[in-house]
Design an enzyme around this catalytic site. Sequence first.
Site, PDB file in Angstrom:
ATOM      1  N   SER A   1      57.664 -21.313 118.087  1.00  0.00           N
ATOM      2  CA  SER A   1      58.017 -22.270 119.137  1.00  0.00           C
ATOM      3  C   SER A   1      59.144 -23.147 118.645  1.00  0.00           C
ATOM      4  O   SER A   1      59.251 -23.449 117.443  1.00  0.00           O
ATOM      5  CB  SER A   1      56.804 -23.143 119.486  1.00  0.00           C
ATOM      6  OG  SER A   1      57.174 -24.228 120.317  1.00  0.00           O
TER       7      SER A   1
ATOM      8  N   TYR B   1      49.546 -27.921 117.068  1.00  0.00           N
ATOM      9  CA  TYR B   1      50.310 -26.742 117.495  1.00  0.00           C
ATOM     10  C   TYR B   1      51.684 -26.736 116.829  1.00  0.00           C
ATOM     11  O   TYR B   1      52.127 -25.703 116.309  1.00  0.00           O
ATOM     12  CB  TYR B   1      50.451 -26.751 119.009  1.00  0.00           C
ATOM     13  CG  TYR B   1      51.300 -25.636 119.568  1.00  0.00           C
ATOM     14  CD1 TYR B   1      50.794 -24.348 119.702  1.00  0.00           C
ATOM     15  CD2 TYR B   1      52.620 -25.867 119.976  1.00  0.00           C
ATOM     16  CE1 TYR B   1      51.562 -23.320 120.209  1.00  0.00           C
ATOM     17  CE2 TYR B   1      53.399 -24.847 120.487  1.00  0.00           C
ATOM     18  CZ  TYR B   1      52.867 -23.571 120.604  1.00  0.00           C
ATOM     19  OH  TYR B   1      53.649 -22.565 121.109  1.00  0.00           O
TER      20      TYR B   1
END
Length: 259
Positions: free
Chosen positions: A135, A149
């Site tokens: 990401s 995350y």
Amino acid sequence: MESKVIVITGASAGIGAALAERLGREGHCLALAARRKPELEAVAARCGKALVAPTDVCRRSEVEALLDAALKAFGRVDVWVNNAGQGINRSVQELSDQDFDFIMAVNVKSALYGMQTVIPHFKRRNGGHLINVASFLGRVPVVPFRSAYNAAKAALIALTANLRMELALSHPGIHVSVVLPGAVSTGFARNALGGLPQGGWPASSVPIQTPEAVADLMAGLIAAPAAELYTHPGQQAAAVKYAQDVAGFEAERRRGVRA
């Protein structure tokens, strides 16, 4: 592009499903993995030559069984895409041990299992392509409620780079890539642990990409391997800017959120 055998984890929805359908249209042979068998079967029905392989990627034995199933069905694996992941919306101060362990297992250990499972096969063939889907937040972690995350994807980016360096001299025919998507219009945010952050989502001027747009870019990466793929054209420049002036970048982000 000649037909390849491609394994995709997290293939039952979102980017994984879009990538499967994109590659299926090109005639590639696919092994599709996720925990949800009915959803996998629905994706596979739109993909041509597709093996449905229900898999819990947090279990090493099931990831190893996924490779065995792909080899039994197709005889080889050319590309392995570690795409499975899970979000969480909790700040650093709110994280529990269980939160942190789960997010690391789904986003990092699952990919590690995939890497350690398929790389020996690639070594025997002296070729192959490993793709980890991380990401943009793993490189520029400026969304505080995505804390664990962000940390997990940062770890995945580092592991990917280390594997690429390990193999560069001994097995130059093996490609290792990391994909860094930004905001994508999938059910990812809705399914994140912790629900919506307090006050809702912060305002953002960053365009939201469709999973199909990301899949198109990833298909291009499979055709022409590269070390990193930022899926939004402004992301790489933002990552450079962040690295050059972390404090300034964070202050600018805070001003944007308050606005």
